[in-house]
Design a protein around this motif. Structure first.
Motif, short mmCIF file in Angstrom:
data_model
loop_
_atom_site.label_atom_id
_atom_site.label_comp_id
_atom_site.label_asym_id
_atom_site.label_seq_id
_atom_site.Cartn_x
_atom_site.Cartn_y
_atom_site.Cartn_z
N ASN A 96 0.81 -1.22 0.00
CA ASN A 96 0.00 0.00 0.00
C ASN A 96 0.85 1.28 0.00
OD1 ASN A 96 -2.47 -1.44 0.06
ND2 ASN A 96 -2.27 -1.73 2.26
N GLU A 97 2.01 1.22 -0.64
CA GLU A 97 2.90 2.38 -0.69
C GLU A 97 2.39 3.40 -1.72
OE1 GLU A 97 7.49 3.46 -2.06
OE2 GLU A 97 6.71 1.41 -2.25
N LEU A 98 2.34 4.67 -1.30
CA LEU A 98 1.99 5.73 -2.23
C LEU A 98 3.14 5.94 -3.20
CD1 LEU A 98 0.11 7.99 -3.23
CD2 LEU A 98 1.16 9.51 -1.52
N LEU A 99 2.88 5.72 -4.49
CA LEU A 99 3.92 5.82 -5.51
C LEU A 99 3.95 7.18 -6.18
CD1 LEU A 99 3.39 2.38 -7.28
CD2 LEU A 99 5.09 2.93 -5.53
N GLY A 100 2.78 7.69 -6.49
CA GLY A 100 2.77 8.93 -7.25
C GLY A 100 1.45 9.67 -7.15
N ILE A 101 1.52 10.96 -7.43
CA ILE A 101 0.34 11.81 -7.58
C ILE A 101 0.38 12.32 -9.02
CG2 ILE A 101 -0.87 13.87 -6.79
CD1 ILE A 101 0.45 13.49 -4.07
N VAL A 102 -0.62 11.91 -9.79
CA VAL A 102 -0.62 12.12 -11.23
C VAL A 102 -1.69 13.15 -11.58
CG1 VAL A 102 -0.83 11.02 -13.49
CG2 VAL A 102 0.15 9.75 -11.57
N GLY A 103 -1.29 14.20 -12.27
CA GLY A 103 -2.21 15.27 -12.62
C GLY A 103 -3.07 14.95 -13.82
N SER A 104 -3.76 13.83 -13.77
CA SER A 104 -4.70 13.45 -14.83
C SER A 104 -5.66 12.41 -14.27
CB SER A 104 -3.95 12.88 -16.04
OG SER A 104 -4.81 12.72 -17.14
N GLY A 105 -6.92 12.43 -14.77
CA GLY A 105 -7.93 11.56 -14.18
C GLY A 105 -8.21 10.27 -14.93
N TYR A 106 -8.06 10.25 -16.25
CA TYR A 106 -8.16 9.06 -17.10
C TYR A 106 -9.56 8.48 -17.25
CZ TYR A 106 -3.16 9.28 -17.33
OH TYR A 106 -1.88 9.71 -17.56
N SER A 107 -10.60 9.14 -16.77
CA SER A 107 -11.95 8.59 -16.99
C SER A 107 -12.30 8.61 -18.47
CB SER A 107 -12.98 9.36 -16.17
OG SER A 107 -13.00 10.73 -16.52
N ASN A 108 -11.91 9.65 -19.20
CA ASN A 108 -12.19 9.70 -20.63
C ASN A 108 -11.56 8.53 -21.37
OD1 ASN A 108 -12.99 12.28 -19.72
ND2 ASN A 108 -12.59 13.17 -21.72
N LEU A 109 -10.30 8.27 -21.07
CA LEU A 109 -9.58 7.20 -21.75
C LEU A 109 -10.15 5.84 -21.36
CD1 LEU A 109 -7.31 6.58 -23.71
CD2 LEU A 109 -5.70 6.62 -21.80
N ARG A 110 -10.54 5.69 -20.10
CA ARG A 110 -11.15 4.42 -19.67
C ARG A 110 -12.43 4.13 -20.44
NH1 ARG A 110 -13.83 5.86 -15.15
NH2 ARG A 110 -15.77 5.72 -16.32
N VAL A 111 -13.30 5.14 -20.55
CA VAL A 111 -14.56 4.96 -21.26
C VAL A 111 -14.30 4.58 -22.72
CG1 VAL A 111 -16.63 6.14 -22.12
CG2 VAL A 111 -15.92 6.43 -19.74
N GLY A 112 -13.43 5.33 -23.38
CA GLY A 112 -13.14 5.03 -24.78
C GLY A 112 -12.58 3.64 -24.98
N ALA A 113 -11.69 3.23 -24.08
CA ALA A 113 -11.06 1.91 -24.21
C ALA A 113 -12.07 0.79 -23.99
CB ALA A 113 -9.91 1.79 -23.23
N LEU A 114 -12.95 0.93 -23.00
CA LEU A 114 -13.93 -0.12 -22.75
C LEU A 114 -14.98 -0.18 -23.86
CD1 LEU A 114 -14.35 0.31 -18.90
CD2 LEU A 114 -13.56 -1.76 -20.07
N VAL A 115 -15.39 0.98 -24.36
CA VAL A 115 -16.32 1.00 -25.49
C VAL A 115 -15.68 0.34 -26.71
CG1 VAL A 115 -17.37 2.58 -27.17
CG2 VAL A 115 -17.70 2.97 -24.72
#
Length: 339
Positions: A96-115
């Motif tokens: 459970n180590e915190l690796l990174g804080i990424v300035g992007s949410g990726y919901s758009n890419l997730r939806v497109g990829a699953l569709v």
């Protein structure tokens, strides 16, 4: 040490093909039981009733809900975390180590990829025409996922506001290098479509049985009300990216619908609860990908895919972006214990 990455440092690190391959893995993990999900928090409809309404026409009015947070993880991928707005916190599942804080949410890419993943499994191999109803935030990514199947030659789009649909059509055509036409009516957009793509905020059905000829693939990432019960009943197979998340979305007693006061149960819930649609007819995308649930083979089969939202896919994508950015030497490391 935690790696801090802004949006520019992770932009372009994940292609749609990369995302589809990763969502295939996450979908298979969903079926295998190695994913976890955090119940979504907040959203556009979650403004506390005790607060005065935001002034109409203001930026506060347009964003008058509660900041949305989702979370989850895929243990095979090795990443778990939380997405809050457009920022992702990525942890390793080991320790459970915190690796990174990424300035992007990726919901758009997730939806497109699953569709796109669902279209590869269920759309006809010669599907070439897409009808898009709705031109909101997720629509362009969803079309990119559909175009990744390789056979799309034209796209027709309809949404209620002419200026919105015309502007979207121009932007999508430039991005996808495929003819995209804004249509004056819903019926004109649906005419001749092999794939019907829905991303609306409608609380009533926007497509019904008579709109869907044999052999059509229907894909949906908008409100759970946008597909009429007659379409589900006519379908040879109904597919969801996650049964747990779809169930939580359509449950009339759940938070999602409770925030939309005055609305009845979504059509899929009604069919299932009344026994008019067998639970076994609703399968998870990962089951088809893994071969445990076969896809229909008839060219006349109607298939329906519901992208069920959730955070496991978002975090898997944020984790991949983190790994690639770190390998390129991007970002700034920070020690939150010592500063």
């Amino acid at each position: 040490m935690v790696l801090l990455l802004n949006a520019a440092e992770v932009e372009g690190l994940i292609s749609m093909e990369d995302a589809i391959a990763l969502m295939d893995q996450v979908a298979r993990e969903e079926v295998a039981g190695t994913t976890v999900h955090m119940a979504p928090f907040g959203g556009a409809h979650a403004r506390p009733p005790g607060l005065p309404p935001a002034p109409a026409g203001s930026a506060a009015h347009r964003e008058s809900g509660v900041l949305r947070a989702v979370g989850g993880g895929a243990y095979g991928v090795g990443r778990v975390g939380i997405r809050v707005g457009g920022v992702s916190l990525v942890f390793a599942t080991a320790g459970n180590e915190l690796l990174g804080i990424v300035g992007s949410g990726y919901s758009n890419l997730r939806v497109g990829a699953l569709v796109g993943l669902a279209a590869r499994a269920f759309a006809r191999a010669d599907a070439h025409a897409v009808a898009l109803l709705g031109s909101g935030r997720l629509a362009l990514s969803a079309l990119e996922g559909l175009c990744a199947i390789g056979s799309i030659e034209r796209i027709s789009v309809y949404s209620p506001t002419r200026e919105h649909r015309e502007a979207f059509a121009r932007r999508a055509a430039a991005a996808l290098k495929v003819p995209v036409t804004a249509m004056e009516t819903r019926e004109a957009a649906l005419d001749g479509a092999d794939i019907v793509a829905l991303g609306t905020n409608s609380s009533a059905a926007v497509i019904r049985e008579d709109d869907i000829p044999p052999g059509t693939h229907v894909t949906s990432w908008g409100e759970p009300f946008e597909i009429d019960a007659s379409v589900y009943a006519k379908a040879a197979l109904v597919v969801v990216s996650s049964w747990r998340l779809e169930y939580a979305m359509i449950d009339p007693k759940g938070q999602y619908l409770a925030e939309r006061k005055g609305l009845g149960p979504p059509p899929l819930w009604t069919l299932l609860s009344e026994g008019r649609l067998a639970r076994e007819k609703v399968v998870e995308l990962g089951a088809v990908a893994a071969g445990s649930s076969p896809a229909p083979t008839s060219r006349d089969a109607i298939t329906v895919f519901r992208e069920s939202q959730g955070g496991a896919g978002d975090i898997a994508l944020a984790g991949l972006a983190f790994d690639r950015a770190k390998a390129l030497g991007r970002g700034v490391e920070y020690d939150f214990l010592t500063g």
